[in-house]
Scaffold this motif. Structure first.
Motif, PDB file in Angstrom:
ATOM      1  N   LEU A  20      43.174  41.599  14.581  1.00  0.00           N
ATOM      2  CA  LEU A  20      41.598  41.904  14.511  1.00  0.00           C
ATOM      3  C   LEU A  20      41.044  41.846  16.063  1.00  0.00           C
ATOM      4  CD1 LEU A  20      39.129  42.195  13.053  1.00  0.00           C
ATOM      5  CD2 LEU A  20      38.921  39.604  13.054  1.00  0.00           C
ATOM      6  N   ALA A  21      41.655  41.122  16.880  1.00  0.00           N
ATOM      7  CA  ALA A  21      40.855  41.242  18.274  1.00  0.00           C
ATOM      8  C   ALA A  21      41.175  42.534  18.892  1.00  0.00           C
ATOM      9  CB  ALA A  21      41.615  40.156  19.115  1.00  0.00           C
ATOM     10  N   THR A  22      42.312  43.314  18.881  1.00  0.00           N
ATOM     11  CA  THR A  22      42.644  44.602  19.415  1.00  0.00           C
ATOM     12  C   THR A  22      41.420  45.421  18.844  1.00  0.00           C
ATOM     13  OG1 THR A  22      44.977  44.041  19.404  1.00  0.00           O
ATOM     14  CG2 THR A  22      44.252  46.328  19.552  1.00  0.00           C
ATOM     15  N   VAL A  23      41.307  45.593  17.266  1.00  0.00           N
ATOM     16  CA  VAL A  23      40.379  46.481  17.041  1.00  0.00           C
ATOM     17  C   VAL A  23      39.090  46.099  17.646  1.00  0.00           C
ATOM     18  CG1 VAL A  23      39.258  46.991  14.618  1.00  0.00           C
ATOM     19  CG2 VAL A  23      41.583  46.694  14.686  1.00  0.00           C
ATOM     20  N   LEU A  24      38.604  44.883  17.628  1.00  0.00           N
ATOM     21  CA  LEU A  24      37.143  44.723  17.972  1.00  0.00           C
ATOM     22  C   LEU A  24      37.193  44.642  19.434  1.00  0.00           C
ATOM     23  CD1 LEU A  24      36.585  41.187  16.299  1.00  0.00           C
ATOM     24  CD2 LEU A  24      35.615  43.542  15.635  1.00  0.00           C
TER      25      LEU A  24
ATOM     26  N   VAL B 238      36.740  48.757  19.775  1.00  0.00           N
ATOM     27  CA  VAL B 238      35.461  49.498  19.236  1.00  0.00           C
ATOM     28  C   VAL B 238      34.414  48.947  19.816  1.00  0.00           C
ATOM     29  CG1 VAL B 238      33.952  49.587  17.253  1.00  0.00           C
ATOM     30  CG2 VAL B 238      36.448  49.813  16.969  1.00  0.00           C
ATOM     31  N   GLY B 239      34.286  47.540  20.309  1.00  0.00           N
ATOM     32  CA  GLY B 239      33.008  47.065  20.690  1.00  0.00           C
ATOM     33  C   GLY B 239      32.736  47.535  22.177  1.00  0.00           C
ATOM     34  N   PRO B 240      33.505  47.536  23.154  1.00  0.00           N
ATOM     35  CA  PRO B 240      33.345  48.118  24.470  1.00  0.00           C
ATOM     36  C   PRO B 240      32.608  49.760  24.371  1.00  0.00           C
ATOM     37  CG  PRO B 240      35.031  46.907  24.779  1.00  0.00           C
ATOM     38  CD  PRO B 240      34.780  47.135  23.136  1.00  0.00           C
ATOM     39  N   VAL B 241      33.133  50.465  23.488  1.00  0.00           N
ATOM     40  CA  VAL B 241      32.917  51.998  23.165  1.00  0.00           C
ATOM     41  C   VAL B 241      31.286  52.073  22.731  1.00  0.00           C
ATOM     42  CG1 VAL B 241      33.281  53.962  21.948  1.00  0.00           C
ATOM     43  CG2 VAL B 241      35.056  52.797  23.061  1.00  0.00           C
ATOM     44  N   ALA B 242      31.393  51.216  21.748  1.00  0.00           N
ATOM     45  CA  ALA B 242      29.683  51.195  21.135  1.00  0.00           C
ATOM     46  C   ALA B 242      28.803  50.608  22.323  1.00  0.00           C
ATOM     47  CB  ALA B 242      29.820  50.168  20.147  1.00  0.00           C
ATOM     48  N   LEU B 243      29.201  49.486  23.046  1.00  0.00           N
ATOM     49  CA  LEU B 243      28.372  48.972  23.929  1.00  0.00           C
ATOM     50  C   LEU B 243      27.987  49.918  25.015  1.00  0.00           C
ATOM     51  CD1 LEU B 243      26.978  46.430  25.138  1.00  0.00           C
ATOM     52  CD2 LEU B 243      29.188  45.881  26.386  1.00  0.00           C
ATOM     53  N   VAL B 244      28.871  50.531  25.677  1.00  0.00           N
ATOM     54  CA  VAL B 244      28.614  51.829  26.602  1.00  0.00           C
ATOM     55  C   VAL B 244      27.891  52.980  26.189  1.00  0.00           C
ATOM     56  CG1 VAL B 244      29.864  53.295  28.151  1.00  0.00           C
ATOM     57  CG2 VAL B 244      30.540  51.174  27.993  1.00  0.00           C
ATOM     58  N   THR B 245      28.231  53.531  25.030  1.00  0.00           N
ATOM     59  CA  THR B 245      27.699  54.677  24.386  1.00  0.00           C
ATOM     60  C   THR B 245      26.279  54.327  24.338  1.00  0.00           C
ATOM     61  OG1 THR B 245      28.619  54.382  22.329  1.00  0.00           O
ATOM     62  CG2 THR B 245      29.692  55.937  23.735  1.00  0.00           C
ATOM     63  N   GLY B 246      25.775  53.043  23.589  1.00  0.00           N
ATOM     64  CA  GLY B 246      24.589  52.488  23.059  1.00  0.00           C
ATOM     65  C   GLY B 246      23.743  52.275  24.301  1.00  0.00           C
ATOM     66  N   ALA B 247      24.238  51.792  25.385  1.00  0.00           N
ATOM     67  CA  ALA B 247      23.453  51.346  26.648  1.00  0.00           C
ATOM     68  C   ALA B 247      23.152  52.904  27.467  1.00  0.00           C
ATOM     69  CB  ALA B 247      24.440  50.484  27.244  1.00  0.00           C
TER      70      ALA B 247
ATOM     71  N   GLY C  34      25.122  45.488  18.997  1.00  0.00           N
ATOM     72  CA  GLY C  34      26.174  45.576  18.146  1.00  0.00           C
ATOM     73  C   GLY C  34      27.617  45.608  18.538  1.00  0.00           C
ATOM     74  N   GLY C  35      27.761  46.338  19.627  1.00  0.00           N
ATOM     75  CA  GLY C  35      28.981  46.522  20.297  1.00  0.00           C
ATOM     76  C   GLY C  35      29.195  45.231  21.232  1.00  0.00           C
TER      77      GLY C  35
ATOM     78  N   THR D 260      32.416  42.995  20.779  1.00  0.00           N
ATOM     79  CA  THR D 260      33.160  42.523  22.128  1.00  0.00           C
ATOM     80  C   THR D 260      33.415  41.113  22.188  1.00  0.00           C
ATOM     81  OG1 THR D 260      32.393  44.716  23.170  1.00  0.00           O
ATOM     82  CG2 THR D 260      33.481  43.076  24.523  1.00  0.00           C
ATOM     83  N   LEU D 261      32.138  40.238  22.067  1.00  0.00           N
ATOM     84  CA  LEU D 261      32.410  38.966  22.293  1.00  0.00           C
ATOM     85  C   LEU D 261      33.083  38.388  21.170  1.00  0.00           C
ATOM     86  CD1 LEU D 261      28.678  38.106  23.338  1.00  0.00           C
ATOM     87  CD2 LEU D 261      30.879  38.080  24.773  1.00  0.00           C
ATOM     88  N   GLY D 262      33.038  39.015  20.056  1.00  0.00           N
ATOM     89  CA  GLY D 262      33.827  38.459  18.678  1.00  0.00           C
ATOM     90  C   GLY D 262      35.374  38.782  19.021  1.00  0.00           C
ATOM     91  N   GLY D 263      35.713  40.041  19.645  1.00  0.00           N
ATOM     92  CA  GLY D 263      37.206  39.974  20.002  1.00  0.00           C
ATOM     93  C   GLY D 263      37.720  38.964  21.159  1.00  0.00           C
ATOM     94  N   LEU D 264      36.873  38.806  21.992  1.00  0.00           N
ATOM     95  CA  LEU D 264      37.197  37.924  23.218  1.00  0.00           C
ATOM     96  C   LEU D 264      37.373  36.568  22.439  1.00  0.00           C
ATOM     97  CD1 LEU D 264      34.981  38.996  26.154  1.00  0.00           C
ATOM     98  CD2 LEU D 264      37.396  39.339  25.657  1.00  0.00           C
ATOM     99  N   LEU D 265      36.491  36.074  21.444  1.00  0.00           N
ATOM    100  CA  LEU D 265      36.646  34.795  20.963  1.00  0.00           C
ATOM    101  C   LEU D 265      37.922  34.783  20.043  1.00  0.00           C
ATOM    102  CD1 LEU D 265      32.941  33.920  20.021  1.00  0.00           C
ATOM    103  CD2 LEU D 265      34.325  32.736  21.701  1.00  0.00           C
ATOM    104  N   GLU D 266      38.315  35.937  19.317  1.00  0.00           N
ATOM    105  CA  GLU D 266      39.416  36.071  18.639  1.00  0.00           C
ATOM    106  C   GLU D 266      40.677  35.818  19.325  1.00  0.00           C
ATOM    107  OE1 GLU D 266      41.293  36.323  14.815  1.00  0.00           O
ATOM    108  OE2 GLU D 266      39.143  36.046  15.336  1.00  0.00           O
TER     109      GLU D 266
END
Length: 85
Positions: A3-7, A10-19, A72-73, A77-83
């Motif tokens: 799960l950490a790999t998936v998060l 996906v997380g940084p991609v959503a973060l960068v494109t959204g920002a 959301g990204g 990302t933070l969820g993946g790091l916590l995982e």
């Protein structure tokens, strides 16, 4: 695949494109507004209507939506790091 790999994929991609759109880098939100207007105009011309196109969404709407995606990204990302811990 964990799960950490998936998060963390996906997380940084959503973060960068959204920002990028939220901060209107290189006019990205303005470009999305122009694209929506052009699509609306082509659809109207295909129906035979020759009037001005109705505004579907403004650049401000795209910026708010992108800010939500960036948030959301960040959460993913933070969820993946916590995982990982």
């Amino acid at each position: 695949m964990s799960l950490a790999t998936v998060l963390l994929a996906v997380g940084p991609v959503a973060l960068v494109t959204g920002a990028t759109v939220a901060l209107n880098v290189r006019g990205s939100a303005d470009g999305l507004e122009r694209r929506a207007t052009g699509n609306q105009q082509r659809a109207m011309h295909a129906r035979g209507e020759l009037g001005p196109p109705e505004r579907v969404a403004s650049a401000q709407f795209y910026r708010y939506l992108a800010a939500l995606i960036a948030f959301g990204g960040l959460v993913l990302t933070l969820g993946g790091l916590l995982e990982l811990v």
